[in-house]
Design a protein around this motif. Structure first.
Motif, PDB file in Angstrom:
ATOM      1  N   CYS A 219       0.850  -1.195   0.000  1.00 50.71           N
ATOM      2  CA  CYS A 219       0.000   0.000   0.000  1.00 50.71           C
ATOM      3  C   CYS A 219       0.881   1.238   0.000  1.00 50.71           C
ATOM      4  O   CYS A 219       2.106   1.157   0.093  1.00 50.71           O
ATOM      5  CB  CYS A 219      -0.915   0.007   1.232  1.00 50.71           C
ATOM      6  N   ASN A 286     -11.780   1.287   3.454  1.00 48.21           N
ATOM      7  CA  ASN A 286     -11.809   0.253   2.397  1.00 48.21           C
ATOM      8  C   ASN A 286     -12.912   0.472   1.364  1.00 48.21           C
ATOM      9  O   ASN A 286     -13.721  -0.413   1.098  1.00 48.21           O
ATOM     10  CB  ASN A 286     -11.967  -1.132   3.031  1.00 48.21           C
ATOM     11  N   GLN A 287     -12.929   1.668   0.788  1.00 49.41           N
ATOM     12  CA  GLN A 287     -13.865   1.954  -0.296  1.00 49.41           C
ATOM     13  C   GLN A 287     -13.231   1.567  -1.631  1.00 49.41           C
ATOM     14  O   GLN A 287     -12.085   1.934  -1.920  1.00 49.41           O
ATOM     15  CB  GLN A 287     -14.234   3.441  -0.308  1.00 49.41           C
ATOM     16  N   LYS A 288     -13.972   0.818  -2.462  1.00 54.54           N
ATOM     17  CA  LYS A 288     -13.431   0.318  -3.718  1.00 54.54           C
ATOM     18  C   LYS A 288     -13.572   1.356  -4.824  1.00 54.54           C
ATOM     19  O   LYS A 288     -14.563   2.081  -4.891  1.00 54.54           O
ATOM     20  CB  LYS A 288     -14.150  -0.972  -4.114  1.00 54.54           C
ATOM     21  N   ILE A 290     -12.144   2.007  -9.202  1.00 59.21           N
ATOM     22  CA  ILE A 290     -11.397   1.539 -10.372  1.00 59.21           C
ATOM     23  C   ILE A 290     -10.651   2.722 -10.977  1.00 59.21           C
ATOM     24  O   ILE A 290     -11.240   3.781 -11.203  1.00 59.21           O
ATOM     25  CB  ILE A 290     -12.339   0.925 -11.427  1.00 59.21           C
ATOM     26  N   HIS A 298      -6.721  -0.903 -12.539  1.00 57.25           N
ATOM     27  CA  HIS A 298      -6.521  -1.447 -11.202  1.00 57.25           C
ATOM     28  C   HIS A 298      -7.758  -1.237 -10.341  1.00 57.25           C
ATOM     29  O   HIS A 298      -8.457  -0.223 -10.475  1.00 57.25           O
ATOM     30  CB  HIS A 298      -5.334  -0.773 -10.498  1.00 57.25           C
ATOM     31  N   ASN A 299      -8.006  -2.213  -9.480  1.00 53.22           N
ATOM     32  CA  ASN A 299      -8.931  -2.021  -8.369  1.00 53.22           C
ATOM     33  C   ASN A 299      -8.152  -1.425  -7.211  1.00 53.22           C
ATOM     34  O   ASN A 299      -7.117  -1.977  -6.823  1.00 53.22           O
ATOM     35  CB  ASN A 299      -9.527  -3.358  -7.909  1.00 53.22           C
ATOM     36  N   TYR A 301      -8.444   0.172  -3.136  1.00 55.47           N
ATOM     37  CA  TYR A 301      -9.245   0.308  -1.925  1.00 55.47           C
ATOM     38  C   TYR A 301      -8.631   1.441  -1.108  1.00 55.47           C
ATOM     39  O   TYR A 301      -7.464   1.365  -0.721  1.00 55.47           O
ATOM     40  CB  TYR A 301      -9.253  -0.995  -1.141  1.00 55.47           C
ATOM     41  N   TYR A 302      -9.412   2.485  -0.867  1.00 59.90           N
ATOM     42  CA  TYR A 302      -8.865   3.649  -0.172  1.00 59.90           C
ATOM     43  C   TYR A 302      -9.575   3.857   1.163  1.00 59.90           C
ATOM     44  O   TYR A 302     -10.768   3.575   1.318  1.00 59.90           O
ATOM     45  CB  TYR A 302      -8.968   4.907  -1.037  1.00 59.90           C
ATOM     46  N   LYS A 315      -4.628   0.828  -1.215  1.00 58.24           N
ATOM     47  CA  LYS A 315      -4.170  -0.506  -1.617  1.00 58.24           C
ATOM     48  C   LYS A 315      -4.648  -0.734  -3.050  1.00 58.24           C
ATOM     49  O   LYS A 315      -5.772  -0.362  -3.392  1.00 58.24           O
ATOM     50  CB  LYS A 315      -4.745  -1.572  -0.688  1.00 58.24           C
ATOM     51  N   LYS A 317      -4.733  -3.422  -6.641  1.00 56.16           N
ATOM     52  CA  LYS A 317      -4.547  -4.739  -7.244  1.00 56.16           C
ATOM     53  C   LYS A 317      -4.898  -4.661  -8.726  1.00 56.16           C
ATOM     54  O   LYS A 317      -5.839  -3.960  -9.090  1.00 56.16           O
ATOM     55  CB  LYS A 317      -5.451  -5.777  -6.577  1.00 56.16           C
TER      56      LYS A 317
END
Length: 496
Positions: A219, A286-288, A290, A298-299, A301-302, A315, A317
Motif C-alpha cells: 500500500c 476500504n472503499q473500492k 477503479i 486497477h482495483n 481500496y482507499y 491498496k 490490485k
C-alpha cells in the motif's frame, strides 16, 4: 497493573513543570531544545552575524572618508565579534542560547552611552530600537531566561531613570513594575503554547508510527497538509509502482484516471473526499474504486482518516480478466500456441535420439520462452530484480559465462519484467560468443544496459526486427557490432 504503569510512564514522559515550563523527561526536553535551536536560535544568530557584517562594512567606508582612531577600535571590535559568532555557529551551536543572552546584555552598553549632544528625539528612537531588539532576541530563549532578562532590564532602565531624573514620579515607577509583570505573563503564555504544540507533535508522530507499523500489506500511506494544500508521502510498502518521494506520489495521483472516465484524476477525487470528510467529521474505510494508470486498470481500496492532517491509505490490485463472449476466441489462440509448443518439444526429442546426449536445455529454453509469451499480455509494471533474472538465464544458457558490472542490489528498476526477460533471451540467442558481459549505467530516472558479445553475420537486422515486438518496454535501442544497448521504459519520476 503493567498497563497502568505504562500509561503513567507515558503521561510523565509528556508532563511539563508549570513554573519553569520544562519537560520532566530529559529526553523530551533535549529534543525540544534541538527543535528550538534549529528553528529559532540558529536563524537568529545568522541574522545577528549579517547585521554586524553590515556594520563593519559601513564603518570601514566611514574610516576611508574620515579617519578616526576611536572608529578604528570599534570597527576591529565588531569584526572580532563577528568572527567569534561565526565560529560558535559552526562548531558550538549549543552555546547559541547563552550567546544570544550575552548579546542582549551587551546591547545595554549602547543605551548607557553619554548623550554627547544627542537630541531628545534621536535618543528616544535609539532607546526604542534597543528595546525592540531585546524583545526579539528574548523570544528565541526559554521562559526562565526571559524572566531574568525582563527583571534585570527594567531594573536597569528604572535605575538609569532615577539617576538622571531625581524628581521622578512614583506612579511611573509603579507603571514600570506592572508593565514588567504583564510582559512576564505574556512570555509565559507564549512559551507554554509552544511547548504544548511540540507535545502534540510528539503524540501525532507516535500515532503515525503505530499506524504505519500495523500495515503490512502492499500500500501507500500519505497525508493531506491543510496549510500547504497538498499531499505528502509518508510510507510506501511494496506498492505495485515504485514510490519513494512525494513527487512520485503526485505523479501517480495526477496520472490516474478514476472509473476510466478521463474526467477526473485520483488527486482531485481524493481532495474532494478529504474536504467532504473534514466538513462532516467522519472516516472512510476500504472503499473500492477503479482507476486507469498508464493503460493499466486497477482495483484500489482507499481509506481516509479525517483529522487536522488527514491520513490516506491506498491498496491496489490489477484487475483480473473476466470471461466474456470473446472467451472462445482467446481459448483457440491459446490452444494454437500450446500446439506449437508441443510440436517444438517433440521435434527436439526426435533430434535428441540422433545425438549422444539429449538436448534438455533446449527443451527447457523453449518451454520458458513460450511460458513468458503467454504472460506478457497480462503483465503490469513491477520492480525488476536484475540479479534474479540473470541467475535464471544462467540455467537456460549454461554454456555461456554471464558477468554483471555496476550492479547495486538496492537499486530498483521498474518495467514489464517478463518482456525484459524475453529481450535478454532474444539477445543471447543471436550472440555466438560464450562470454557475455552486461554493464549497467544508472541515471536519475532510468537505467541503461550494455550487453557485450559477438554476433552472427547479418544478425543485427534480425535482432532489431525481433526486438521491435517489445517496443512498449524499450525507450531506446542501439545495436552495434560489439554490443547491444537498451533503456527500459520506467514509471519512475525524476524528483525536482
Amino acid at each position: 497493573m503493567s498497563n497502568q504503569q505504562s500509561n503513567f510512564d507515558y503521561l510523565y514522559f509528556l508532563m511539563i513543570n508549570k513554573y519553569t515550563l520544562q519537560f520532566l523527561d530529559n529526553t523530551v526536553e533535549q529534543k525540544y531544545q534541538e527543535y528550538q535551536l534549529s528553528s529559532k536560535r540558529k536563524p537568529m544568530l545568522q541574522k545577528v552575524i549579517k547585521i554586524t557584517i553590515l556594520i563593519v562594512i559601513v564603518k570601514s567606508i566611514a574610516l576611508m572618508i574620515n579617519f578616526n582612531l576611536r572608529d578604528v577600535y570599534s570597527t576591529l571590535g565588531y569584526l572580532m565579534v563577528t568572527i567569534g559568532f561565526i565560529l560558535i555557529l559552526k562548531f558550538q551551536p549549543r552555546l547559541i542560547r547563552w550567546v544570544l543572552i550575552i548579546i542582549n546584555y551587551g546591547v545595554l552598553s549602547f543605551y548607557y552611552e553619554p548623550d554627547e549632544g544627542k537630541t531628545q528625539y534621536k535618543h528616544q528612537l535609539s532607546s526604542a530600537l534597543i528595546v525592540s531588539y531585546q524583545f526579539i532576541v528574548m523570544n528565541t530563549g526559554e521562559f526562565i531566561d526571559t524572566l531574568v532578562q525582563v527583571i534585570s532590564f527594567y531594573s536597569f532602565y528604572l535605575a538609569y531613570f532615577m539617576e538622571y531624573q531625581p524628581d521622578y514620579s512614583i506612579s511611573l515607577t509603579l507603571a514600570t513594575f506592572l508593565l514588567s509583570f504583564l510582559l512576564i505573563i505574556t512570555f509565559y503564555e507564549n512559551a507554554s503554547a509552544e511547548r504544548s504544540k511540540f507535545k502534540l507533535t510528539i503524540i501525532e508522530n507516535k500515532w503515525d508510527e503505530i499506524f504505519q507499523n500495523m500495515i503490512v500489506e502492499p500500500c501507500i500511506i500519505f497525508n493531506y497538509n491543510n496549510f500547504k494544500n497538498s499531499f505528502m508521502l509518508k510510507k510506501s510498502i511494496d506498492f505495485i509502482y515504485p514510490m519513494e518521494s512525494t513527487e512520485e506520489l503526485k505523479q501517480f495521483l495526477r496520472n490516474s484516471k478514476v472509473n476510466q472516465s478521463h474526467k477526473i484524476n485520483l488527486e482531485d477525487f481524493i481532495f474532494q473526499k478529504v474536504q467532504q470528510l473534514n466538513k462532516d467529521n467522519i472516516q472512510i474505510w476500504n472503499q473500492k474504486l477503479i482507476i486507469l494508470y498508464h493503460k493499466e486498470v486497477h482495483n484500489i481500496y482507499y481509506s481516509i482518516l479525517s483529522d487536522t492532517s488527514p491520513v490516506i491509505l491506498i491498496k491496489a490490485k490489477p484487475i483480473k480478466c473476466q470471461k466474456n463472449e470473446n472467451d472462445s476466441e482467446l481459448e483457440n489462440k491459446y490452444q494454437y500456441k500450446y500446439k506449437i509448443l508441443i510440436k517444438s518439444i517433440l521435434h527436439q526429442f526426435r533430434l535428441s535420439f540422433q545425438q549422444p546426449f539429449p538436448n534438455l536445455h533446449t527443451i527447457f529454453k523453449i518451454t520458458v520462452y513460450h511460458y513468458l509469451h503467454e504472460k506478457i499480455d497480462k503483465q503490469f509494471i513491477a520492480s525488476i530484480k536484475i540479479d534474479k533474472i540473470l541467475n535464471q538465464l544462467k540455467l537456460i544458457y549454461p554454456q555461456k559465462q554471464i558477468t554483471l558490472e555496476n550492479f547495486q542490489k538496492r537499486s530498483k528498476i521498474s518495467g514489464h519484467k517478463d518482456e525484459f526477460y524475453l529481450i535478454l533471451m532474444e539477445v543471447f540467442e543471436i550472440m555466438i560468443s560464450k562470454q557475455i558481459h552486461i554493464r549497467i549505467i544508472n541515471y536519475e530516472s532510468s537505467s541503461k544496459f550494455f550487453i557485450y558479445g559477438i554476433f552472427i553475420e547479418g544478425a543485427k537486422e534480425k535482432l532489431a526486427s525481433r526486438l521491435h515486438y517489445y517496443q512498449r518496454s524499450l525507450q531506446a535501442l542501439e545495436i552495434s557490432n560489439q554490443y547491444v544497448s537498451l533503456v527500459l521504459k520506467s514509471e519512475r519520476r525524476q524528483v525536482n
